[in-house]
Design a protein around this motif. Sequence first.
Motif, PDB file in Angstrom:
ATOM      1  N   SER A 114      36.064  35.037  39.579  1.00  0.00           N
ATOM      2  CA  SER A 114      34.624  35.215  39.448  1.00  0.00           C
ATOM      3  C   SER A 114      34.344  36.579  38.840  1.00  0.00           C
ATOM      4  CB  SER A 114      33.953  35.104  40.818  1.00  0.00           C
ATOM      5  OG  SER A 114      34.372  36.166  41.659  1.00  0.00           O
ATOM      6  N   SER A 115      33.147  36.734  38.275  1.00  0.00           N
ATOM      7  CA  SER A 115      32.813  38.006  37.635  1.00  0.00           C
ATOM      8  C   SER A 115      32.871  39.160  38.626  1.00  0.00           C
ATOM      9  CB  SER A 115      31.427  37.922  36.994  1.00  0.00           C
ATOM     10  OG  SER A 115      30.449  37.561  37.956  1.00  0.00           O
ATOM     11  N   SER A 116      32.570  38.895  39.896  1.00  0.00           N
ATOM     12  CA  SER A 116      32.625  39.959  40.896  1.00  0.00           C
ATOM     13  C   SER A 116      34.055  40.395  41.199  1.00  0.00           C
ATOM     14  CB  SER A 116      31.942  39.508  42.183  1.00  0.00           C
ATOM     15  OG  SER A 116      32.545  38.340  42.689  1.00  0.00           O
ATOM     16  N   ASP A 117      35.024  39.558  40.834  1.00  0.00           N
ATOM     17  CA  ASP A 117      36.435  39.887  41.060  1.00  0.00           C
ATOM     18  C   ASP A 117      37.183  40.171  39.767  1.00  0.00           C
ATOM     19  OD1 ASP A 117      36.473  39.735  43.824  1.00  0.00           O
ATOM     20  OD2 ASP A 117      36.940  37.592  43.859  1.00  0.00           O
ATOM     21  N   SER A 118      36.463  40.340  38.671  1.00  0.00           N
ATOM     22  CA  SER A 118      37.131  40.478  37.368  1.00  0.00           C
ATOM     23  C   SER A 118      38.036  41.711  37.309  1.00  0.00           C
ATOM     24  CB  SER A 118      36.084  40.550  36.254  1.00  0.00           C
ATOM     25  OG  SER A 118      35.204  41.652  36.457  1.00  0.00           O
ATOM     26  N   ASP A 119      37.755  42.710  38.147  1.00  0.00           N
ATOM     27  CA  ASP A 119      38.609  43.904  38.143  1.00  0.00           C
ATOM     28  C   ASP A 119      39.992  43.635  38.719  1.00  0.00           C
ATOM     29  OD1 ASP A 119      37.190  43.467  40.552  1.00  0.00           O
ATOM     30  OD2 ASP A 119      37.557  45.508  41.224  1.00  0.00           O
ATOM     31  N   LEU A 120      40.197  42.452  39.316  1.00  0.00           N
ATOM     32  CA  LEU A 120      41.508  42.083  39.869  1.00  0.00           C
ATOM     33  C   LEU A 120      42.356  41.301  38.873  1.00  0.00           C
ATOM     34  CD1 LEU A 120      40.369  40.908  43.445  1.00  0.00           C
ATOM     35  CD2 LEU A 120      41.192  43.181  42.773  1.00  0.00           C
ATOM     36  N   GLU A 121      41.837  41.070  37.679  1.00  0.00           N
ATOM     37  CA  GLU A 121      42.518  40.219  36.698  1.00  0.00           C
ATOM     38  C   GLU A 121      43.939  40.684  36.414  1.00  0.00           C
ATOM     39  OE1 GLU A 121      43.603  37.361  34.251  1.00  0.00           O
ATOM     40  OE2 GLU A 121      41.703  37.325  35.338  1.00  0.00           O
ATOM     41  N   GLY A 122      44.144  41.987  36.383  1.00  0.00           N
ATOM     42  CA  GLY A 122      45.479  42.506  36.084  1.00  0.00           C
ATOM     43  C   GLY A 122      46.529  42.143  37.109  1.00  0.00           C
ATOM     44  N   ALA A 123      46.097  41.675  38.284  1.00  0.00           N
ATOM     45  CA  ALA A 123      47.044  41.310  39.341  1.00  0.00           C
ATOM     46  C   ALA A 123      47.454  39.842  39.291  1.00  0.00           C
ATOM     47  CB  ALA A 123      46.444  41.624  40.718  1.00  0.00           C
ATOM     48  N   VAL A 124      46.795  39.022  38.438  1.00  0.00           N
ATOM     49  CA  VAL A 124      47.067  37.581  38.412  1.00  0.00           C
ATOM     50  C   VAL A 124      48.435  37.326  37.776  1.00  0.00           C
ATOM     51  CG1 VAL A 124      46.311  35.337  37.550  1.00  0.00           C
ATOM     52  CG2 VAL A 124      44.622  37.008  38.338  1.00  0.00           C
ATOM     53  N   VAL A 125      49.298  36.618  38.500  1.00  0.00           N
ATOM     54  CA  VAL A 125      50.650  36.331  38.006  1.00  0.00           C
ATOM     55  C   VAL A 125      50.888  34.835  37.764  1.00  0.00           C
ATOM     56  CG1 VAL A 125      51.640  38.387  39.069  1.00  0.00           C
ATOM     57  CG2 VAL A 125      51.589  36.239  40.373  1.00  0.00           C
ATOM     58  N   GLU A 126      49.996  33.970  38.283  1.00  0.00           N
ATOM     59  CA  GLU A 126      50.155  32.530  38.053  1.00  0.00           C
ATOM     60  C   GLU A 126      48.845  31.829  38.365  1.00  0.00           C
ATOM     61  OE1 GLU A 126      53.155  28.736  38.858  1.00  0.00           O
ATOM     62  OE2 GLU A 126      53.461  30.604  39.976  1.00  0.00           O
TER      63      GLU A 126
END
Length: 419
Positions: free
Chosen positions: A116-128
């Motif tokens: 979600s846009s509110s969590d977009s700052d976590l995108e760099g942590a997505v691995v799968e």
Amino acid sequence: MEEFLRSCRRTVQENADKNGPGLHIVLGNEACDVDSMVSALAFAYFLFKTAGGDSLVLPLLNVRQSELALRSDNLFLLRQTGLSPELLLFRDQLDLRALHRAGRLRLTLVDHNVLSSSDSDLEGAVVEVIDHHQLERKPPPTCPVTVETVGSCATLVTERIIQKAPQILDQQLAQLLYAAVVLDCVNMAPAAGKVTPKDSQYVAALETRFPALPPRGALFQALQNAKFDVSGLNLEQMLLKDMKAVSGSLNIAVPVLYITLEEFLQRADLEAELSAFCQKSGFDLLLLMTISFTASKDPIRELAVFSHSASCREQVSRYLEQARNPALSLSPVSCPHPHISAYQQGNALASRKKLLPLVKDFLRECDGDVCLRDAEDESAVPPTPMNSLVEGCPLDEGLPRITAEDLQDKFRQMESADL
């Protein structure tokens, strides 16, 4: 599964220190329906049993702990499979941003493929990513993406487990996966337009491996009864029970309501309650999808569009009326409320999963010159969203810039109103 979940809670309690080990979080979507919950639990358990490395694997339900009480079908399935809700981990029990800042976070997304846009700052942590919705992200080389438009994300999780680690399946895990697929695929009925050959393949595989699974029809009906039980819920709880939200030029919530539209529209003080909900949660518009069933168990879908802004309501309604991919086949129905546009939906196969891409397409086309609020919508600063299901906050980019000329205009308007 119980011991795994207990170990997850211990891990959170023992590794609160910012210098602790890395955590691999399997995160479901913000609706936290049965499919999302089961996919997070099952895939985290699969990784725990098969993945090496230094990270500790935890399933995380993407709602606050207090919100699970609204999901009666989730609670029913947990009871049926002997799992206590107290064993689960919720979004308000783990600070993902602090983990990310400390370099300790890895994220696997299940049942959604973009944060979600509110969590977009976590995108760099997505691995799968493992999901069954329309693909909204481009798979970077470092992030495997499995997206297939099957009926249930649990189907894809079941496939991974059977192909890679069938030995971890037991009666409890099989029943969780089986229930999620059967519920999402509407008892595997082709007429409902949800089931695919792959869903049927893995439901049959689970039935073959675990003949003691509950009868398919009885399980579906029990879950449906639990899901449709809204007795004792106030309107806000009914909206939050199964809601997704999207943001752009407008903040739009799309709740699914498990009653008929006629029954919903007859609620006392309906518009006042919807207005209070929008003000509290920062929504410009509610797109309410009701679902009920005929005596022969065929789905009946109806839509209601609520907004105090006539222009917002009319633009969204017109866009959905004219939609062709898919065509919703909307027919206006009489409505006693001036701020609600109500429709019968002729295409009963168009679930919210197919409606949401239309809403997102509308928002992409909706720039500042197109989506204008009514002149009477004077407030420059919308209320801050208060629930975790909102995709983004209107104040994420800071307060709006207000010039001296804006203030002078406002004072002139106030003086004119007093005359």
